[in-house]
Design a protein around this motif. Structure first.
Motif, short mmCIF file in Angstrom:
data_model
loop_
_atom_site.label_atom_id
_atom_site.label_comp_id
_atom_site.label_asym_id
_atom_site.label_seq_id
_atom_site.Cartn_x
_atom_site.Cartn_y
_atom_site.Cartn_z
N MET A 1 0.84 -1.19 0.00
CA MET A 1 0.00 0.00 0.00
C MET A 1 0.88 1.26 0.00
N ALA A 2 0.69 2.11 -1.00
CA ALA A 2 1.57 3.27 -1.12
C ALA A 2 1.39 4.25 0.02
N ASN A 3 0.16 4.30 0.55
CA ASN A 3 -0.12 5.32 1.55
C ASN A 3 -0.23 4.73 2.94
N GLY A 4 0.63 3.79 3.24
CA GLY A 4 0.44 3.01 4.44
C GLY A 4 0.78 3.69 5.74
N ALA A 5 1.70 4.59 5.77
CA ALA A 5 2.20 5.03 7.07
C ALA A 5 2.04 6.52 7.26
N GLY A 6 1.96 6.90 8.52
CA GLY A 6 2.03 8.32 8.85
C GLY A 6 0.76 9.07 8.49
N ASN A 7 0.84 10.37 8.65
CA ASN A 7 -0.31 11.23 8.43
C ASN A 7 -0.19 11.85 7.05
N HIS A 8 -0.28 11.00 6.01
CA HIS A 8 0.14 11.40 4.68
C HIS A 8 -0.83 12.31 3.96
N TYR A 9 -2.02 12.59 4.52
CA TYR A 9 -2.98 13.40 3.79
C TYR A 9 -2.89 14.88 4.16
N GLY A 10 -1.97 15.21 5.05
CA GLY A 10 -1.78 16.62 5.36
C GLY A 10 -2.70 17.13 6.45
N PHE A 11 -3.82 16.46 6.65
CA PHE A 11 -4.74 16.86 7.71
C PHE A 11 -4.14 16.38 9.02
N GLU A 12 -4.01 17.30 9.98
CA GLU A 12 -3.32 16.93 11.22
C GLU A 12 -4.19 16.07 12.10
N LEU A 13 -4.20 14.79 11.86
CA LEU A 13 -4.93 13.90 12.76
C LEU A 13 -4.19 13.86 14.08
N PRO A 14 -4.92 13.90 15.20
CA PRO A 14 -4.24 13.75 16.48
C PRO A 14 -3.55 12.38 16.56
N GLU A 15 -2.46 12.34 17.33
CA GLU A 15 -1.66 11.12 17.45
C GLU A 15 -2.51 9.90 17.82
N GLU A 16 -3.49 10.11 18.74
CA GLU A 16 -4.26 8.94 19.19
C GLU A 16 -5.14 8.39 18.06
N LEU A 17 -5.55 9.26 17.12
CA LEU A 17 -6.36 8.76 16.01
C LEU A 17 -5.51 8.04 14.98
N ILE A 18 -4.26 8.48 14.84
CA ILE A 18 -3.35 7.74 13.96
C ILE A 18 -3.12 6.34 14.54
N MET A 19 -2.98 6.29 15.85
CA MET A 19 -2.78 4.98 16.49
C MET A 19 -4.02 4.10 16.33
N LEU A 20 -5.20 4.71 16.48
CA LEU A 20 -6.45 3.96 16.32
C LEU A 20 -6.54 3.41 14.89
N ARG A 21 -6.25 4.28 13.92
CA ARG A 21 -6.31 3.86 12.52
C ARG A 21 -5.35 2.70 12.25
N ASP A 22 -4.13 2.80 12.77
CA ASP A 22 -3.15 1.75 12.52
C ASP A 22 -3.53 0.45 13.22
N GLN A 23 -4.15 0.59 14.40
CA GLN A 23 -4.59 -0.59 15.14
C GLN A 23 -5.67 -1.34 14.34
N ILE A 24 -6.60 -0.58 13.76
CA ILE A 24 -7.67 -1.23 12.99
C ILE A 24 -7.10 -1.83 11.70
N ARG A 25 -6.18 -1.14 11.08
CA ARG A 25 -5.55 -1.71 9.87
C ARG A 25 -4.92 -3.06 10.18
N ARG A 26 -4.21 -3.13 11.33
CA ARG A 26 -3.57 -4.39 11.72
C ARG A 26 -4.62 -5.47 11.98
N PHE A 27 -5.69 -5.08 12.68
CA PHE A 27 -6.76 -6.03 12.99
C PHE A 27 -7.37 -6.58 11.70
N MET A 28 -7.60 -5.70 10.75
CA MET A 28 -8.21 -6.12 9.48
C MET A 28 -7.27 -7.08 8.74
N ARG A 29 -5.97 -6.72 8.72
CA ARG A 29 -5.00 -7.51 7.96
C ARG A 29 -4.75 -8.87 8.62
#
Ligand code: FAD
Length: 401
Positions: A1-29
């Motif tokens: 996935m090209a856009n896999g890591a970090g806050n790549h869309y420029g919108f400043e997501l709070p750190e805890e939401l980046i962690m939530l997003r990554d946690q769900i990605r892992r769960f799905m995978r």
């Protein structure tokens, strides 16, 4: 996935939401994908044992009860967090109708939180852990786009009960549900006033209710519900008599943001799959990925998805800041669903014949996303809501906008 890591869309997501997003990605995978790989292509859920295991894992990670208010034992997230959960959890074969195959639970229709303590105990709470399931019945054969005027199912008070007569159409997964919230007319309008609509909690075991399956383009069937002198106990009125429409409207408007986010998740997954495919598909002179025609499909899709995601984040942030989000939710719903349809269509084009194959999730997503431009208010109704706001118009019907 090209856009896999970090806050790549420029919108400043709070750190805890980046962690939530990554946690769900892992769960799905790691947890969901291996199960769904074993499912038939048009499955609408997974085996009960698998679901129980997924639920247990999700619960342990704090990923359940995300739409349940804290006072009812939930873990209610902000609108922005819910949008992120919706986007990530829709990245599976079952798509937006079964986030993470039901593992995230917490699924009573939110309108139930406006119920009495007894109603909440009896109907809402068992939905949280998956012991009960509900449907919501608004639409009728007379039309769903302007429900306040089109609801002609009548409810009449007779002693300790209300008696409902009429027909509901296109009600998702109504058969097999433990109960449903049914909207009926309790008073006609007149003199410019709209009809009064009341919400009732209806159980399939009540006398005078019948369900007829309607086969549609997507895997999960909706039902016609026939109410023939269906007796509903007076204590099953949800909220106040005559005020059902207002409660439903607030709740449906709120639901549009994650609805759009789920569509974006599906489309992002389709685009990522197509990018993987075109890099390995040879042509006479290079890979498909080397062709400008293909690159433009990828570029247009990426731009449109980023824009759709930003609209979702913007609307969710406004709602979280306590600002009115009605028009923003319509903007998200309109652009998110239409963009997702276009992106999945392009992904199928890039896959060629493989894009049509049932063994791929693309054709399923394509069918599902077609429904998303009709369900929860057709695109035209959302365009009308946006235009009326721009034009400062308050005339017209009582649309779910
Ligand atoms: C698979 C599926 C599942 C569904 N699940 C549920 C559910 O669980 N519960 C529930 O209550 N409903 C459900 N619906 C119903 C859905 O919300 C309605 O189909 C939708 O609101 C449109 O209503 P309608 O079908 O009566 O179309 P109509 O209101 O007859 O509209 C038909 C078309 O006319 C156009 N249109 C309508 N009004 C306007 C206007 N003012 N200006 C311009 N164009 C307009 C739009 O293009 C629209 O698509 C479901 C529908 C489907 C297909």
């Amino acid at each position: 996935m090209a856009n896999g890591a970090g806050n790549h869309y420029g919108f400043e997501l709070p750190e805890e939401l980046i962690m939530l997003r990554d946690q769900i990605r892992r769960f799905m995978r790691e947890e969901v994908k291996p199960i769904e790989d074993t499912l038939p292509h048009d499955a609408t859920g997974c085996a009960p044992a698998d679901l129980a295991r997924l639920r247990g894992l999700a619960e342990a990670m704090g990923l359940t009860r995300l739409t349940v208010p804290e006072e009812h034992g939930g873990n209610q997230l902000s609108a922005l967090a819910r949008a992120i959960v919706a986007e990530e959890s829709a990245k599976c074969r079952l798509g937006g109708y079964a986030p993470a195959l039901g593992a995230f639970g917490g699924g009573p229709p939110n309108i139930l939180w406006s119920g009495t303590p007894t109603q909440i105990e009896r109907y809402a709470k068992p939905c949280i852990d998956g012991a009960k399931r509900a449907f919501v019945a608004i639409t009728e054969p007379t039309g769903g786009s302007d429900p306040r005027n089109n609801i002609s199912t009548r409810a009449e008070r007779r002693g300790d009960a209300w008696v409902l007569n009429g027909r509901k159409m296109w009600i998702t997964a109504a058969k097999g549900a433990d109960f449903g919230v049914v909207f009926a007319r309790t008073k006609d309008g007149g003199g410019g006033a709209p009809p009064e609509i009341t919400a009732f909690i209806v159980e399939p075991g009540f006398p005078g209710i019948e369900f007829n399956e309607i086969k549609v383009i997507r895997a999960l069937s909706p039902y016609e519900i026939v109410l023939d002198n269906c007796e509903v106990p007076a204590e099953n009125v949800l909220g106040e008599v005559g005020r059902g429409f207002g409660v439903a409207q607030a709740w449906l408007v709120d639901a549009r943001i994650p609805y759009a986010a789920g569509c974006i998740g599906i489309a992002q997954e389709a685009l990522d799959m197509a990018c993987g495919w075109v890099k390995q598909r040879p042509t006479r002179d290079g890979m498909l990925a080397d062709k400008q025609a293909v690159q433009w499909m990828i570029a247009d899709s990426e731009v449109e998805l980023r824009a759709a995601r930003m609209l979702v984040y913007d609307a969710a942030s406004k709602v979280d800041a306590g600002q009115p989000g009605k028009v923003d939710a319509s903007v998200c719903k309109l652009y998110g669903t239409e963009t997702a349809g276009r992106v999945v269509d392009r992904a199928m084009q890039m896959f060629g014949g493989m894009g049509m194959a049932k063994e791929m999730p693309l054709e399923r997503w394509y069918r599902e996303l077609r429904v998303k431009r009709i369900g929860e208010g057709p695109s035209e109704v959302h365009r009308m809501v946006i235009a009326r706001d721009k034009l400062n118009r308050t005339d017209g019907g009582h649309y779910f906008g």
